[in-house]
Design a protein around this motif. Structure first.
Motif, PDB file in Angstrom:
ATOM      1  N   ASP A 119      -1.710  15.726   2.146  1.00 48.91           N
ATOM      2  CA  ASP A 119      -1.873  17.062   1.574  1.00 48.91           C
ATOM      3  C   ASP A 119      -0.761  17.290   0.538  1.00 48.91           C
ATOM      4  OD1 ASP A 119      -2.158  19.706   1.030  1.00 48.91           O
ATOM      5  OD2 ASP A 119      -1.599  20.424   3.021  1.00 48.91           O
ATOM      6  N   PRO A 120      -1.139  17.545  -0.735  1.00 45.53           N
ATOM      7  CA  PRO A 120      -0.110  17.733  -1.773  1.00 45.53           C
ATOM      8  C   PRO A 120       0.854  18.857  -1.392  1.00 45.53           C
ATOM      9  CG  PRO A 120      -2.308  17.716  -2.745  1.00 45.53           C
ATOM     10  CD  PRO A 120      -2.496  17.689  -1.265  1.00 45.53           C
TER      11      PRO A 120
ATOM     12  N   TYR B 138      -2.984   2.644   1.164  1.00 44.45           N
ATOM     13  CA  TYR B 138      -2.894   3.406  -0.078  1.00 44.45           C
ATOM     14  C   TYR B 138      -3.643   4.735   0.040  1.00 44.45           C
ATOM     15  CZ  TYR B 138      -4.987   5.061  -4.340  1.00 44.45           C
ATOM     16  OH  TYR B 138      -5.476   5.880  -5.303  1.00 44.45           O
ATOM     17  N   ALA B 139      -4.890   4.643   0.527  1.00 46.98           N
ATOM     18  CA  ALA B 139      -5.713   5.861   0.619  1.00 46.98           C
ATOM     19  C   ALA B 139      -5.081   6.855   1.578  1.00 46.98           C
ATOM     20  CB  ALA B 139      -7.127   5.508   1.069  1.00 46.98           C
ATOM     21  N   GLY B 140      -4.483   6.353   2.658  1.00 44.32           N
ATOM     22  CA  GLY B 140      -3.848   7.243   3.631  1.00 44.32           C
ATOM     23  C   GLY B 140      -2.694   8.002   3.019  1.00 44.32           C
TER      24      GLY B 140
ATOM     25  N   GLY C 139      14.075  19.646   1.195  1.00 41.80           N
ATOM     26  CA  GLY C 139      15.246  18.795   1.030  1.00 41.80           C
ATOM     27  C   GLY C 139      15.125  17.398   1.594  1.00 41.80           C
ATOM     28  N   MET C 140      13.896  16.864   1.722  1.00 45.30           N
ATOM     29  CA  MET C 140      13.773  15.471   2.151  1.00 45.30           C
ATOM     30  C   MET C 140      13.973  14.564   0.937  1.00 45.30           C
ATOM     31  SD  MET C 140      10.692  15.207   4.860  1.00 45.30           S
ATOM     32  CE  MET C 140      10.515  16.341   6.222  1.00 45.30           C
ATOM     33  N   THR C 141      14.631  13.423   1.171  1.00 46.03           N
ATOM     34  CA  THR C 141      14.749  12.431   0.116  1.00 46.03           C
ATOM     35  C   THR C 141      13.431  11.670   0.035  1.00 46.03           C
ATOM     36  OG1 THR C 141      15.548  10.813   1.685  1.00 46.03           O
ATOM     37  CG2 THR C 141      17.206  12.150   0.579  1.00 46.03           C
ATOM     38  N   GLY C 142      13.263  10.873  -1.025  1.00 46.83           N
ATOM     39  CA  GLY C 142      12.017  10.112  -1.184  1.00 46.83           C
ATOM     40  C   GLY C 142      11.680   9.298   0.054  1.00 46.83           C
ATOM     41  N   GLY C 143      12.693   8.628   0.617  1.00 51.21           N
ATOM     42  CA  GLY C 143      12.476   7.812   1.810  1.00 51.21           C
ATOM     43  C   GLY C 143      12.085   8.651   3.009  1.00 51.21           C
ATOM     44  N   GLN C 144      12.703   9.830   3.103  1.00 49.16           N
ATOM     45  CA  GLN C 144      12.372  10.711   4.232  1.00 49.16           C
ATOM     46  C   GLN C 144      10.952  11.246   4.110  1.00 49.16           C
ATOM     47  OE1 GLN C 144      15.778  13.292   3.795  1.00 49.16           O
ATOM     48  NE2 GLN C 144      16.706  12.569   5.686  1.00 49.16           N
ATOM     49  N   VAL C 145      10.535  11.573   2.876  1.00 47.28           N
ATOM     50  CA  VAL C 145       9.157  12.032   2.678  1.00 47.28           C
ATOM     51  C   VAL C 145       8.199  10.938   3.129  1.00 47.28           C
ATOM     52  CG1 VAL C 145       7.434  12.746   0.985  1.00 47.28           C
ATOM     53  CG2 VAL C 145       9.789  13.536   0.751  1.00 47.28           C
ATOM     54  N   LEU C 146       8.503   9.689   2.741  1.00 50.46           N
ATOM     55  CA  LEU C 146       7.639   8.573   3.109  1.00 50.46           C
ATOM     56  C   LEU C 146       7.590   8.381   4.628  1.00 50.46           C
ATOM     57  CD1 LEU C 146       5.943   6.235   1.848  1.00 50.46           C
ATOM     58  CD2 LEU C 146       7.970   4.814   2.037  1.00 50.46           C
ATOM     59  N   ARG C 147       8.775   8.324   5.247  1.00 57.00           N
ATOM     60  CA  ARG C 147       8.830   8.049   6.686  1.00 57.00           C
ATOM     61  C   ARG C 147       8.331   9.206   7.540  1.00 57.00           C
ATOM     62  NH1 ARG C 147      13.628   5.958   5.250  1.00 57.00           N
ATOM     63  NH2 ARG C 147      14.785   7.759   5.983  1.00 57.00           N
ATOM     64  N   GLN C 148       8.723  10.432   7.149  1.00 59.82           N
ATOM     65  CA  GLN C 148       8.446  11.564   8.040  1.00 59.82           C
ATOM     66  C   GLN C 148       7.118  12.256   7.760  1.00 59.82           C
ATOM     67  OE1 GLN C 148      11.629  14.292   8.806  1.00 59.82           O
ATOM     68  NE2 GLN C 148      13.212  12.777   8.375  1.00 59.82           N
ATOM     69  N   VAL C 149       6.599  12.098   6.555  1.00 56.91           N
ATOM     70  CA  VAL C 149       5.383  12.833   6.220  1.00 56.91           C
ATOM     71  C   VAL C 149       4.238  11.905   5.814  1.00 56.91           C
ATOM     72  CG1 VAL C 149       4.364  14.592   4.723  1.00 56.91           C
ATOM     73  CG2 VAL C 149       6.729  14.834   5.514  1.00 56.91           C
ATOM     74  N   GLU C 150       4.505  11.012   4.863  1.00 50.91           N
ATOM     75  CA  GLU C 150       3.393  10.220   4.327  1.00 50.91           C
ATOM     76  C   GLU C 150       2.900   9.162   5.311  1.00 50.91           C
ATOM     77  OE1 GLU C 150       4.162  10.681  -0.461  1.00 50.91           O
ATOM     78  OE2 GLU C 150       5.161   9.062   0.587  1.00 50.91           O
TER      79      GLU C 150
ATOM     80  N   GLY D  55       0.823  -1.210   0.000  1.00 48.80           N
ATOM     81  CA  GLY D  55       0.000   0.000   0.000  1.00 48.80           C
ATOM     82  C   GLY D  55       0.854   1.254   0.000  1.00 48.80           C
ATOM     83  N   LEU D  56       1.940   1.227   0.771  1.00 46.40           N
ATOM     84  CA  LEU D  56       2.847   2.386   0.811  1.00 46.40           C
ATOM     85  C   LEU D  56       3.464   2.606  -0.563  1.00 46.40           C
ATOM     86  CD1 LEU D  56       4.759   1.875   4.192  1.00 46.40           C
ATOM     87  CD2 LEU D  56       2.970   3.535   3.685  1.00 46.40           C
TER      88      LEU D  56
END
Lengths: 213, 384, 233
Positions: free
Chosen positions: C124-125, C117-119, C135-146, C50-51
């Motif tokens: 928020d875009p 997935y829905a979460g 300056g977050m990397t893709g992984g950081q965006v996922l872990r810290q925000v998404e 889902g992630l």
């Protein structure tokens, strides 16, 4: 015959299944509209009402089928247990949908209707409810599909419908009837789902795409 | 500081967002990218921190190609503020502002100290720092967005329509705040807006862009108003650009001396409008001495109207004169009345300048020079 | 009617029915064990998937339609199919447990997957854009925000998956699985309504308790900034 099941048996079981899943859907819808409206309208009542009806959904279906005779005083084998259980599940799902549907009506539209002199109840019927149809229909589709699936479990307590094909097949170690039953259940669910989409589309001509010139 | 060299952004579907853009954004000050929607201004801005990669051309910051380091590292060195603030809803205001310092690997205490400083800089309280974004108003959220961009002390801050989503009063506040922060911190701000008024108010230099990603003109606000490069710029800066240009026009107007009284003092009937000040010379309002005379009381006071300072633009001086009940605009320096100006004074000053050059051309004149006396001051309302 | 209520009450309060290998306590624990094993396996499959779908936006249509489609499939039928197919191929303890576990996991994957997935998709875009922009990397965006933002919906996905599991585990007693369903199925077989009803009450109570426990967990793990209580005062 198909998969070791006579067509006439399949027809009878499908009709029984439709009755046990479909009738509660209608009754549940009728009950959910006022409940959902209350939840959307009365601020303090909303969360407990939705949480309360939602709580009913946590009770496993087999347990509910078995417990209802205790509460209703009915026979264990009676259709009424299944019908009431399915009404409960429908209301549990739909109350939230109806509340969301009423909440989705744009406030300016509601205020304009009130300003034109609609009374509360008349406005709900003439303006709010029609505009809430798409959201309510979405909830109804979920309820319809899961009702069809849940009803089949009633075969375990001896109430006959398509689920009976599962228990028969299993007892006779025959895959045929089970697969026929699964296909028939899915087909019935898809048909009910399509019917709801159709009715909702007919009831909301304004939300259809513009007719090409 | 930032140099675009023949930069083009073309999307796979063929749309050209930015077309052969060459532009040098000066160090310090606020540079505004402005234009109608679809002109490529946001794309241009987002190419600076590599949120969008150009198809052709090169972008340098202080002569370093921005592709020389990893994008994430580059972005951590550049402040970034966007329209809806884009705060992380699950983090408190403080944690939001600590984001970049933490990404830079600062330890918690240091990141926290930097964040608290940034939060104070944008005018939020320690109490608000503990809240979650959803508990703040839109304007406050946008302030947090600015604080988050400033927390690690970047030299360059990019702002993409930062004030478009807040109401006009709050917007004016935020604009002043950004202006002040830019001056105080000496940073370079590149700001995107679709609002020409915002561009003219905030920008030290303004890049007007047009549909298809073309740069139409890059100039100071005064020059844009005085000499639009073409019809597009002329129509974009608006119909009343002549009037707006007054906001950047300096006029040589010397305030006339104005007789004033204090509350409690006598005004003779027939003395016309009389200015009332307090003991320190701060203006309080006007009294109408046309058909009335007597001791001035607070309840006799009429509103002052707008107040200008001697080095204000022609627009501000004119506004002071027009909004004053006496027709004489009050000019104040250091909180004391230095005199008044009439619309005739301001317009006369403008006329004289036109014989020399067009409005705004000589914007480098810092004219507010009270010393240049053109007409000897006379005492108004002293006649009878 | 009073008679049956009384009998059910007596059955439920008889200490003999609570103790021992087949007692209510032991079967509750067995029911919980099976349910949590199934939930864990399903989550291990569904959450990362889902992630991935939410973060990359790929296979979106599959994630959206999966839950609806699976809901239409009757769990009892699938359970029997799995048992008939797998039973001849398995031996020992596993033969009873594995087919049922596979079905439990299969039914639990879609709600968790679509919730996750829905979460992620509901992030928020502007927050996602800002996260990349600072300056977050893709992984950081996922872990810290998404992921933190997706937690409420991941948790509700887990909750509805758990309800599905507990319910299906109950009916899986018919294919020999342990747990509280045994009382319902065995009581039915031996025409002992007090045992059926007592077991049904126990199952309902277990489902409510587990759901409330997960709701409590949700409150603990989800940031207060995301709850509806945190609004402008």
């Amino acid at each position: 015959m198909i998969g070791g099941v006579a067509w006439s048996t399949l027809g009878d079981l499908t009709l029984r299944h439709l009755y046990l899943a479909g009738l509660p859907l209608l009754i549940g819808l009728v009950l959910s509209v006022p409940l959902g409206w209350l939840a959307a309208r009365v601020r303090w009542l909303g969360p407990p009402l939705i949480a309360g009806t939602g709580l009913m959904y946590t009770i496993p279906s087999l347990a509910l089928f078995i417990l209802l005779p205790l509460v209703l005083g009915t026979q264990v084998l009676s259709d009424v247990n299944v019908l009431v259980a399915m009404v409960i599940y429908t209301v549990a799902l739909l109350t939230r949908s109806v509340a969301d549907g009423f909440a989705s009506v744009p406030a300016p539209v509601r205020q304009a209707a009130t300003a034109m002199g609609y009374g509360e109840l008349r406005r709900v019927g003439a303006v709010d409810l029609p505009l809430a149809i798409p959201v309510i229909a979405a909830g109804l589709r979920v309820a319809a599909v899961s009702n069809v699936s849940i009803v089949s479990i009633a075969a375990l307590i001896g109430v006959s419908q398509l689920g009976q094909l599962f228990t028969d097949g299993f007892n006779r170690n025959a895959m045929g009837p089970i697969l026929v039953g699964i296909v028939a259940c899915v087909a019935l669910a898809v048909a009910l789902d399509a019917l709801i989409v159709l009715v909702a589309t007919l009831l909301t001509p304004w939300s259809r795409r513009r007719v090409p010139a | 500081m930032i140099r675009f060299e023949h930069v083009t952004k073309r999307y796979p579907d063929g749309t050209v967002a930015v077309d052969d853009l060459s532009l040098a954004v000066p160090r310090g000050g606020i540079t505004v990218l402005v234009g109608p929607s679809g002109c490529g201004k946001t794309t241009t801005l987002r190419m600076v921190n590599r949120m969008v990669e150009p198809t052709e051309g090169r972008i340098t910051i202080d002569d370093d190609d921005i592709t020389a380091r990893p994008a994430a590292e580059l972005r951590r060195s550049i402040g970034y503020v966007i329209q809806h603030a884009g705060l992380f809803p699950h983090r408190t205001v403080l944690a939001n502002v600590m984001t970049v310092p933490r990404l830079l690997g600062w330890d918690r205490p240091r990141a926290r100290t930097a964040a608290m400083e940034a939060i104070e800089k944008v005018g939020l309280t320690a109490d608000q720092a503990r809240r979650y974004p959803a508990q703040l108003s839109g304007g406050q959220q946008q302030r947090v967005g600015v604080a988050r961009a400033l927390a690690s002390g970047p030299d360059l801050v990019l702002m993409d329509e930062p004030f478009s989503a807040v109401d006009p009063l709050v917007r004016a506040d935020l604009q002043q705040e950004v202006r002040r922060l830019q001056r105080d911190l000496g940073i370079t701000v590149v700001l995107v807006t679709h609002d020409i008024d915002e561009a003219l108010t905030l920008g030290d230099s303004v890049a007007v862009m047009r549909q298809g990603g073309h740069l139409a003109q890059f100039a100071t606000p005064a020059d844009l108003l005085a000499e639009p490069a073409d019809d597009f710029v002329a129509s974009f800066v608006g119909k009343d650009r002549g009037y707006r240009a007054l906001g950047f026009a300096d006029v040589r107007v010397t305030p006339r001396a104005e007789r004033s009284v204090q509350v409690g003092e006598q005004v003779r009937a027939g003395s016309g409008w009389v200015l009332v000040t307090d003991g320190s010379g701060m203006p309080l309002g006007w009294v109408d001495g046309t058909g009335w005379g007597g001791p001035v009381r607070e309840d006799r006071l009429h509103r002052l109207g707008a107040v200008a300072s001697p080095d204000d633009s022609a627009r501000a001086l004119l506004d002071a004169a027009l909004s004053s009940p006496s027709g004489r605009g009050v000019v104040v320096a250091d909180g004391r009345v230095v005199g008044t100006v009439t619309t005739q004074d301001v317009l006369g000053g403008l006329d004289r300048r036109h014989s020399v050059g067009s409005v705004g051309k000589d914007a480098e004149h810092t004219v507010g020079s009270v010393g240049v006396v053109e007409e000897s001051g006379r005492v108004e309302g002293d006649a009878p | 009617m009073n008679q049956t209520v009384l009998m059910t009450w007596e059955w439920l309060t008889d200490p003999a029915n609570w103790q021992g290998r087949g007692g209510i306590l032991a079967q509750s624990l067995e029911h919980l064990r099976l349910s949590f094993v199934a939930l864990l396996v399903a989550a291990l499959i569904a959450v990362p998937t889902g992630l991935w779908v939410g973060h990359t936006g790929r296979l979106r249509w599959a994630a959206v339609n999966l839950t609806g489609a699976v809901r239409a499939i009757p769990s009892l039928g699938v359970l029997f199919v799995a048992v008939l197919l797998l039973l001849p191929r398995l031996r020992g303890e596993l033969a009873f447990e594995l087919p049922a576990l596979i079905v439990l996991v299969a039914l639990a994957v879609p709600p968790i997957l679509s919730g996750t997935y829905a979460g992620v998709d509901a992030t928020d875009p502007a927050a996602r854009d800002a996260a990349r922009g600072v300056g977050m990397t893709g992984g950081q965006v996922l872990r810290q925000v998404e992921i933190p933002g997706a937690l409420p919906l991941i948790m509700s996905g887990l909750r509805s998956a758990m309800l599905q599991i507990i319910g299906t585990a109950t009916i899986a007693a018919i294919v020999g699985l342990g747990g509280l369903g045994r009382f319902l199925i065995d009581g039915q077989a031996s025409r002992q309504y007090d045992q059926m009803a007592g077991g049904a009450i126990a199952v309902a109570a277990l489902a409510l308790l587990v759901d409330q426990a997960l709701a409590l967990l949700q409150r603990v793990v989800v940031s207060p900034g995301l709850s509806s209580a945190a609004r402008v005062r």
